[in-house]
Design a protein around this motif. Structure first.
Motif, PDB file in Angstrom:
ATOM      1  N   GLY A 293       0.776  -1.233   0.000  1.00 43.71           N
ATOM      2  CA  GLY A 293       0.000   0.000   0.000  1.00 43.71           C
ATOM      3  C   GLY A 293       0.806   1.281   0.000  1.00 43.71           C
ATOM      4  O   GLY A 293       0.238   2.363  -0.015  1.00 43.71           O
ATOM      5  N   VAL A 294       2.140   1.186   0.030  1.00 42.15           N
ATOM      6  CA  VAL A 294       2.990   2.376   0.043  1.00 42.15           C
ATOM      7  C   VAL A 294       3.159   2.884  -1.386  1.00 42.15           C
ATOM      8  O   VAL A 294       3.549   2.137  -2.283  1.00 42.15           O
ATOM      9  N   THR A 295       2.852   4.169  -1.597  1.00 43.97           N
ATOM     10  CA  THR A 295       3.021   4.799  -2.901  1.00 43.97           C
ATOM     11  C   THR A 295       4.409   5.411  -2.945  1.00 43.97           C
ATOM     12  O   THR A 295       4.812   6.116  -2.026  1.00 43.97           O
ATOM     13  N   SER A 296       5.139   5.114  -4.021  1.00 42.03           N
ATOM     14  CA  SER A 296       6.506   5.618  -4.122  1.00 42.03           C
ATOM     15  C   SER A 296       6.746   6.231  -5.494  1.00 42.03           C
ATOM     16  O   SER A 296       5.989   6.009  -6.437  1.00 42.03           O
ATOM     17  N   VAL A 297       7.820   7.021  -5.555  1.00 39.53           N
ATOM     18  CA  VAL A 297       8.243   7.694  -6.774  1.00 39.53           C
ATOM     19  C   VAL A 297       9.608   7.141  -7.159  1.00 39.53           C
ATOM     20  O   VAL A 297      10.492   7.034  -6.312  1.00 39.53           O
ATOM     21  N   TYR A 298       9.760   6.810  -8.438  1.00 35.18           N
ATOM     22  CA  TYR A 298      11.055   6.376  -8.956  1.00 35.18           C
ATOM     23  C   TYR A 298      11.531   7.418  -9.965  1.00 35.18           C
ATOM     24  O   TYR A 298      10.785   7.802 -10.852  1.00 35.18           O
ATOM     25  N   VAL A 299      12.770   7.897  -9.770  1.00 36.98           N
ATOM     26  CA  VAL A 299      13.374   8.880 -10.666  1.00 36.98           C
ATOM     27  C   VAL A 299      14.479   8.163 -11.438  1.00 36.98           C
ATOM     28  O   VAL A 299      15.555   7.906 -10.885  1.00 36.98           O
ATOM     29  N   PRO A 300      14.221   7.790 -12.708  1.00 31.29           N
ATOM     30  CA  PRO A 300      15.200   6.996 -13.463  1.00 31.29           C
ATOM     31  C   PRO A 300      16.571   7.656 -13.604  1.00 31.29           C
ATOM     32  O   PRO A 300      17.591   6.987 -13.447  1.00 31.29           O
ATOM     33  N   LYS A 301      16.628   8.951 -13.867  1.00 27.51           N
ATOM     34  CA  LYS A 301      17.922   9.613 -14.083  1.00 27.51           C
ATOM     35  C   LYS A 301      18.791   9.614 -12.836  1.00 27.51           C
ATOM     36  O   LYS A 301      20.006   9.709 -12.919  1.00 27.51           O
ATOM     37  N   LYS A 302      18.176   9.526 -11.666  1.00 22.53           N
ATOM     38  CA  LYS A 302      18.913   9.513 -10.398  1.00 22.53           C
ATOM     39  C   LYS A 302      18.998   8.102  -9.813  1.00 22.53           C
ATOM     40  O   LYS A 302      19.638   7.896  -8.792  1.00 22.53           O
ATOM     41  N   ASP A 303      18.315   7.126 -10.451  1.00 20.64           N
ATOM     42  CA  ASP A 303      18.186   5.770  -9.926  1.00 20.64           C
ATOM     43  C   ASP A 303      17.773   5.829  -8.454  1.00 20.64           C
ATOM     44  O   ASP A 303      18.390   5.243  -7.581  1.00 20.64           O
TER      45      ASP A 303
ATOM     46  N   GLU B   9      -1.588  18.069 -13.162  1.00 21.43           N
ATOM     47  CA  GLU B   9      -3.033  17.839 -13.024  1.00 21.43           C
ATOM     48  C   GLU B   9      -3.383  16.557 -13.772  1.00 21.43           C
ATOM     49  O   GLU B   9      -2.988  16.382 -14.923  1.00 21.43           O
ATOM     50  N   MET B  10      -4.082  15.673 -13.105  1.00 24.33           N
ATOM     51  CA  MET B  10      -4.543  14.428 -13.723  1.00 24.33           C
ATOM     52  C   MET B  10      -5.945  14.164 -13.191  1.00 24.33           C
ATOM     53  O   MET B  10      -6.287  14.601 -12.091  1.00 24.33           O
ATOM     54  N   PRO B  11      -6.754  13.426 -13.949  1.00 26.42           N
ATOM     55  CA  PRO B  11      -8.099  13.128 -13.464  1.00 26.42           C
ATOM     56  C   PRO B  11      -8.065  12.203 -12.242  1.00 26.42           C
ATOM     57  O   PRO B  11      -7.165  11.378 -12.110  1.00 26.42           O
TER      58      PRO B  11
ATOM     59  N   GLU C  59      -0.071  17.366  -0.616  1.00 31.19           N
ATOM     60  CA  GLU C  59      -0.797  18.620  -0.419  1.00 31.19           C
ATOM     61  C   GLU C  59      -2.288  18.422  -0.676  1.00 31.19           C
ATOM     62  O   GLU C  59      -3.124  18.987   0.010  1.00 31.19           O
ATOM     63  N   ARG C  60      -2.619  17.607  -1.664  1.00 28.92           N
ATOM     64  CA  ARG C  60      -4.013  17.318  -2.018  1.00 28.92           C
ATOM     65  C   ARG C  60      -4.276  15.831  -1.797  1.00 28.92           C
ATOM     66  O   ARG C  60      -3.400  14.998  -2.048  1.00 28.92           O
ATOM     67  N   PRO C  61      -5.476  15.474  -1.378  1.00 30.87           N
ATOM     68  CA  PRO C  61      -5.772  14.065  -1.115  1.00 30.87           C
ATOM     69  C   PRO C  61      -5.540  13.158  -2.326  1.00 30.87           C
ATOM     70  O   PRO C  61      -5.091  12.026  -2.181  1.00 30.87           O
ATOM     71  N   GLY C  62      -5.810  13.654  -3.517  1.00 31.79           N
ATOM     72  CA  GLY C  62      -5.641  12.834  -4.704  1.00 31.79           C
ATOM     73  C   GLY C  62      -4.266  12.924  -5.327  1.00 31.79           C
ATOM     74  O   GLY C  62      -4.034  12.344  -6.378  1.00 31.79           O
ATOM     75  N   MET C  63      -3.349  13.669  -4.735  1.00 36.05           N
ATOM     76  CA  MET C  63      -1.963  13.815  -5.180  1.00 36.05           C
ATOM     77  C   MET C  63      -1.815  14.705  -6.401  1.00 36.05           C
ATOM     78  O   MET C  63      -0.889  15.500  -6.478  1.00 36.05           O
ATOM     79  N   TRP C  64      -2.697  14.628  -7.359  1.00 35.48           N
ATOM     80  CA  TRP C  64      -2.525  15.320  -8.636  1.00 35.48           C
ATOM     81  C   TRP C  64      -2.760  16.810  -8.507  1.00 35.48           C
ATOM     82  O   TRP C  64      -3.701  17.248  -7.874  1.00 35.48           O
ATOM     83  N   GLY C  65      -1.874  17.590  -9.120  1.00 34.74           N
ATOM     84  CA  GLY C  65      -2.013  19.035  -9.143  1.00 34.74           C
ATOM     85  C   GLY C  65      -1.470  19.748  -7.918  1.00 34.74           C
ATOM     86  O   GLY C  65      -1.585  20.956  -7.803  1.00 34.74           O
ATOM     87  N   GLY C  66      -0.864  19.022  -7.001  1.00 36.31           N
ATOM     88  CA  GLY C  66      -0.317  19.629  -5.791  1.00 36.31           C
ATOM     89  C   GLY C  66       1.105  19.170  -5.547  1.00 36.31           C
ATOM     90  O   GLY C  66       1.732  18.542  -6.402  1.00 36.31           O
ATOM     91  N   LEU C  67       1.606  19.477  -4.371  1.00 36.04           N
ATOM     92  CA  LEU C  67       2.954  19.060  -3.995  1.00 36.04           C
ATOM     93  C   LEU C  67       2.901  17.749  -3.231  1.00 36.04           C
ATOM     94  O   LEU C  67       2.003  17.523  -2.428  1.00 36.04           O
ATOM     95  N   VAL C  68       3.883  16.895  -3.496  1.00 35.91           N
ATOM     96  CA  VAL C  68       4.083  15.697  -2.690  1.00 35.91           C
ATOM     97  C   VAL C  68       5.488  15.786  -2.096  1.00 35.91           C
ATOM     98  O   VAL C  68       6.394  16.344  -2.705  1.00 35.91           O
ATOM     99  N   THR C  69       5.639  15.243  -0.896  1.00 36.11           N
ATOM    100  CA  THR C  69       6.936  15.224  -0.235  1.00 36.11           C
ATOM    101  C   THR C  69       7.401  13.781  -0.147  1.00 36.11           C
ATOM    102  O   THR C  69       6.644  12.901   0.280  1.00 36.11           O
TER     103      THR C  69
END
Length: 73
Positions: free
Chosen positions: A11-21, A51-53, A30-40
């Motif tokens: 259930g953990v949502t993660s971000v992968y940055v290919p250029k930085k591996d 922005e995404m639906p 920042e927003r409950p749906g993640m899209w269109g806001g900041l994530v930390t």
């Protein structure tokens, strides 16, 4: 920068940055749906998400903008 967002079976949502591996879990949104806001990420980076639906399925590759380096804290 291009990033891939996915949700692991635990259930953990993660971000992968290919250029930085680099793969880091998202620790706050920042927003409950993640899209269109900041994530930390766990390393302190903040990413401005496009922005995404609502209901966009993961995994997905998107263009995001890094607003911090994670070195400020």
């Amino acid at each position: 920068m291009k990033i891939m967002i996915r949700t692991a079976p635990n259930g953990v949502t993660s971000v992968y940055v290919p250029k930085k591996d680099l793969e880091e879990p998202i620790v706050s949104m920042e927003r409950p749906g993640m899209w269109g806001g900041l994530v930390t990420l766990a390393n302190g980076w903040q990413l401005a998400m496009p922005e995404m639906p609502e209901g966009t399925t993961l995994p997905i590759t998107v263009e995001a903008r890094r607003t911090t380096t994670g070195e400020e804290a």
